[in-house]
Design an enzyme around this catalytic site. Structure first.
Site, PDB file in Angstrom:
ATOM      1  N   LYS A  22      -8.127 -17.956  -3.615  1.00 21.03           N
ATOM      2  CA  LYS A  22      -7.265 -18.989  -4.209  1.00 21.03           C
ATOM      3  C   LYS A  22      -7.794 -19.425  -5.576  1.00 21.03           C
ATOM      4  O   LYS A  22      -7.034 -19.527  -6.531  1.00 21.03           O
ATOM      5  CB  LYS A  22      -7.179 -20.181  -3.236  1.00 21.03           C
ATOM      6  CG  LYS A  22      -6.255 -21.289  -3.705  1.00 21.03           C
ATOM      7  CD  LYS A  22      -5.630 -22.018  -2.546  1.00 21.03           C
ATOM      8  CE  LYS A  22      -6.574 -22.993  -1.866  1.00 21.03           C
ATOM      9  NZ  LYS A  22      -6.747 -24.239  -2.653  1.00 21.03           N
ATOM     10  N   ARG A 132      -6.061 -38.329  -4.780  1.00 21.02           N
ATOM     11  CA  ARG A 132      -7.390 -37.794  -5.106  1.00 21.02           C
ATOM     12  C   ARG A 132      -7.858 -38.243  -6.495  1.00 21.02           C
ATOM     13  O   ARG A 132      -7.052 -38.488  -7.384  1.00 21.02           O
ATOM     14  CB  ARG A 132      -7.373 -36.258  -4.998  1.00 21.02           C
ATOM     15  CG  ARG A 132      -7.105 -35.827  -3.561  1.00 21.02           C
ATOM     16  CD  ARG A 132      -7.052 -34.338  -3.411  1.00 21.02           C
ATOM     17  NE  ARG A 132      -8.329 -33.700  -3.668  1.00 21.02           N
ATOM     18  CZ  ARG A 132      -8.503 -32.383  -3.699  1.00 21.02           C
ATOM     19  NH1 ARG A 132      -7.477 -31.576  -3.498  1.00 21.02           N
ATOM     20  NH2 ARG A 132      -9.685 -31.868  -3.912  1.00 21.02           N
ATOM     21  N   SER A 175     -19.103 -29.671  -9.645  1.00 22.05           N
ATOM     22  CA  SER A 175     -17.676 -29.427  -9.398  1.00 22.05           C
ATOM     23  C   SER A 175     -17.156 -28.358 -10.353  1.00 22.05           C
ATOM     24  O   SER A 175     -17.208 -28.526 -11.573  1.00 22.05           O
ATOM     25  CB  SER A 175     -16.884 -30.720  -9.605  1.00 22.05           C
ATOM     26  OG  SER A 175     -15.524 -30.409  -9.846  1.00 22.05           O
ATOM     27  N   ASP A 322     -15.839 -25.680   0.827  1.00 28.18           N
ATOM     28  CA  ASP A 322     -14.537 -25.660   1.511  1.00 28.18           C
ATOM     29  C   ASP A 322     -14.640 -25.192   2.961  1.00 28.18           C
ATOM     30  O   ASP A 322     -13.633 -25.157   3.678  1.00 28.18           O
ATOM     31  CB  ASP A 322     -13.564 -24.749   0.754  1.00 28.18           C
ATOM     32  CG  ASP A 322     -13.161 -25.359  -0.596  1.00 28.18           C
ATOM     33  OD1 ASP A 322     -13.317 -26.585  -0.761  1.00 28.18           O
ATOM     34  OD2 ASP A 322     -12.704 -24.606  -1.464  1.00 28.18           O
ATOM     35  N   ARG A 398      -7.184 -26.579   5.840  1.00 27.87           N
ATOM     36  CA  ARG A 398      -8.425 -26.034   6.415  1.00 27.87           C
ATOM     37  C   ARG A 398      -8.775 -26.716   7.740  1.00 27.87           C
ATOM     38  O   ARG A 398      -9.362 -26.095   8.623  1.00 27.87           O
ATOM     39  CB  ARG A 398      -9.572 -26.123   5.413  1.00 27.87           C
ATOM     40  CG  ARG A 398      -9.271 -25.323   4.132  1.00 27.87           C
ATOM     41  CD  ARG A 398     -10.496 -24.965   3.341  1.00 27.87           C
ATOM     42  NE  ARG A 398     -10.153 -24.597   1.978  1.00 27.87           N
ATOM     43  CZ  ARG A 398      -9.658 -23.420   1.587  1.00 27.87           C
ATOM     44  NH1 ARG A 398      -9.445 -22.472   2.476  1.00 27.87           N
ATOM     45  NH2 ARG A 398      -9.374 -23.186   0.320  1.00 27.87           N
TER      46      ARG A 398
HETATM   47  C1  S3P Z   1     -12.307 -25.204  -6.611  1.00 25.23           C
HETATM   48  C2  S3P Z   1     -13.422 -25.996  -6.655  1.00 25.23           C
HETATM   49  C3  S3P Z   1     -13.849 -26.842  -5.541  1.00 25.23           C
HETATM   50  C4  S3P Z   1     -13.169 -26.463  -4.246  1.00 25.23           C
HETATM   51  C5  S3P Z   1     -11.711 -26.226  -4.427  1.00 25.23           C
HETATM   52  C6  S3P Z   1     -11.470 -25.110  -5.414  1.00 25.23           C
HETATM   53  C7  S3P Z   1     -11.956 -24.396  -7.793  1.00 25.23           C
HETATM   54  O1  S3P Z   1     -13.531 -28.188  -5.840  1.00 25.23           O
HETATM   55  O2  S3P Z   1     -13.383 -27.446  -3.269  1.00 25.23           O
HETATM   56  O3  S3P Z   1     -11.092 -25.895  -3.204  1.00 25.23           O
HETATM   57  O4  S3P Z   1     -11.119 -23.476  -7.673  1.00 25.23           O
HETATM   58  O5  S3P Z   1     -12.506 -24.647  -8.871  1.00 25.23           O
HETATM   59  P1  S3P Z   1     -14.511 -29.144  -6.710  1.00 25.23           P
HETATM   60  O6  S3P Z   1     -14.526 -28.676  -8.098  1.00 25.23           O
HETATM   61  O7  S3P Z   1     -13.884 -30.510  -6.579  1.00 25.23           O
HETATM   62  O8  S3P Z   1     -15.840 -29.066  -6.059  1.00 25.23           O
END
Ligand code: S3P
Length: 443
Positions: A22, A132, A175, A322, A398
């Protein structure tokens, strides 16, 4: 929509290829849209979240064709170049915000991209996304000179494009969404933008920008990009998503006699934490590397073996952020106690995943303690003592898939409310689950 997952008394057998990753799929469509020339993406994840990003890129003027190839989806994208993005006339006429649905990655990366482009755009999403925090992306973008209006740090957000200046952003959290938003804004900022993070979050943006010909410099936990670089179209193949494979890695580990193979799984070092943790818990997972391109890929053969509870090493949390809902299921079925800590980010995902999983697991008879940044879970040592009943997945894909896996080892069926969100990341979940021998019914 609810699903009913039934206990099974036979082994899981067979092989599957989970859908495309994804995170990588979101990036491929966005970067293809801002590249110059035609980008081709093989095995793109066609799910609600990534469709939302695709539709947003179309609304901003990119021409994107979806092609049905061998039962999967490929993309052909006519990139418009970074400065070529413009809300299309048809979209502007509607006067609605760009709707990123349930997708945090879609909305946060787009904010970074749009912050430097010379027009005003509005971004929104569904009720979960609107709850969020967006301040984590808005703050660094404002430091670069961006002008964003939000609903007190939440969506909808209005982005007034401005000329940006490079910054060195020391992110308080690891993040990838924050890092990526700042790097994308940095592509259009004057000077060299740097982002440092407390631990290395997934690095798909850095890897893929290089596929598109962008020069990126990494020094430990700091990554730098110089403004003014353009993206060159390319051809990409999306590996299968380890975050989707995760449900079957655990299912085959916990159902006696099982042996399954999960093909083409992306095993990027910044994403493979669940594999490492399951191996620490004693799982039997054979890793056969099949590719070493920009993203490493492997086939995983998973055989049943009784798992043991462990203290999850805090340094692995980011690389499995995740996967905690399904890890909590593995912990509930393991022998002994599992302790999760340092995972407070789970409270601001698609749902408060610590609360949702702890509530569901304890309602079904698991002994546990929820803590501010994790949980302590007493495993049932493979005994069939988990009760059946009803749980609430809180519209979190999830959590819904995790409860479906738990039911395989329960005494009675588990009904999972709020399961329709599985379509955000894994529309084929039910058919893959059943193909391996699981029993999952729509209600
Ligand atoms: C993601 C980063 C993660 C993850 C999300 C997908 C991404 O989030 O939990 O499902 O594709 O960059 P965070 O950046 O908030 O950690």
């Amino acid at each position: 929509m609810s699903l009913r997952s039934l206990p099974i008394h036979h082994a899981l057998k067979g092989e599957i290829t989970p859908p495309g990753d994804k995170s990588i799929s979101h990036r491929s469509v966005m970067f293809g849209a801002i590249a110059e020339g035609e980008t081709y993406v093989h095995r793109w994840l066609d799910a609600a979240d990534t469709r939302a990003t695709l539709n947003a890129c179309r609304a901003l003027g990119a021409q994107i064709e979806t092609l049905d190839v061998n039962g999967g989806t490929d993309l052909r994208i006519q990139g418009v170049g970074m400065q070529g993005l413009q809300p299309s006339a048809e979209f502007t006429a509607k006067g609605e915000p760009l709707d990123l649905g349930n997708s945090g990655t879609g909305v946060r990366l787009l904010m970074g991209l749009l912050a430097a482009l010379p027009f005003t755009s509005r971004l929104s999403g569904d009720h979960s996304l609107c709850a969020r925090p967006m301040g984590r992306v808005i703050r660094p973008l404002e430091q670069m000179g961006a002008e964003l209006e939000s609903n007190d740090g939440r969506l909808p957000v209005t982005v007034h494009g401005k000329s940006l200046s490079a910054i060195h952003y020391e992110s308080p959290i690891a993040s990838a969404q924050v890092k990526s938003a700042v790097l994308l804004a940095g592509l259009n900022a004057a000077g060299t933008t740097k982002v440092s993070e407390p631990a290395l979050s997934r690095d798909h943006t850095e890897r893929m920008l290089q596929d598109f010909g962008v020069h990126i410099k990494r020094d430990g936990l700091t990554v730098a990009v110089e403004g003014g670089q353009s993206l060159r179209a390319c051809e990409l193949t999306v590996p299968a998503d380890i975050s989707s494979a995760a449900f079957f890695m655990v299912a085959a580990s916990v159902v006696p006699g099982s042996e399954i193979t999960i093909r083409n799984v992306g095993l990027n070092q910044t994403r493979r934490g669940l594999l490492d943790v399951l191996q620490l818990m004693g799982a039997d997972i054979e890793v056969n590397t099949v590719g070493q391109g920009a993203e490493p890929i492997a086939d995983l053969t998973v055989r049943h073996r009784q798992l043991r509870g462990i203290d999850v090493p805090p340094e692995l949390v980011v690389s499995m952020i995740d996967e905690f809902p399904i890890l909590m299921v593995a912990a509930a079925l393991a022998e002994g106690r599992t302790r999760i800590s340092g995972a407070e980010e789970l409270r601001v995902k698609e749902s408060d995943r610590l609360a949702v999983m702890c509530k569901g697991l304890s309602a079904l008879g698991v002994t546990l303690e929820e803590t501010p940044d994790g949980a302590i879970i007493q495993g049932v040592a493979g005994q069939r003592v988990i009760r059946g009943g009803a749980v609430e997945a809180a519209d979190d894909h999830r959590c819904a898939m995790s409860f479906a896996v738990l039911a395989t080892c329960a005494q009675a069926p588990i009904e999972i409310a709020g399961s329709e969100f599985i379509a955000t990341s894994y529309p084929a979940f039910q058919s893959h689950f059943c193909a391996l021998g699981g029993q999952l019914e729509s209600l």
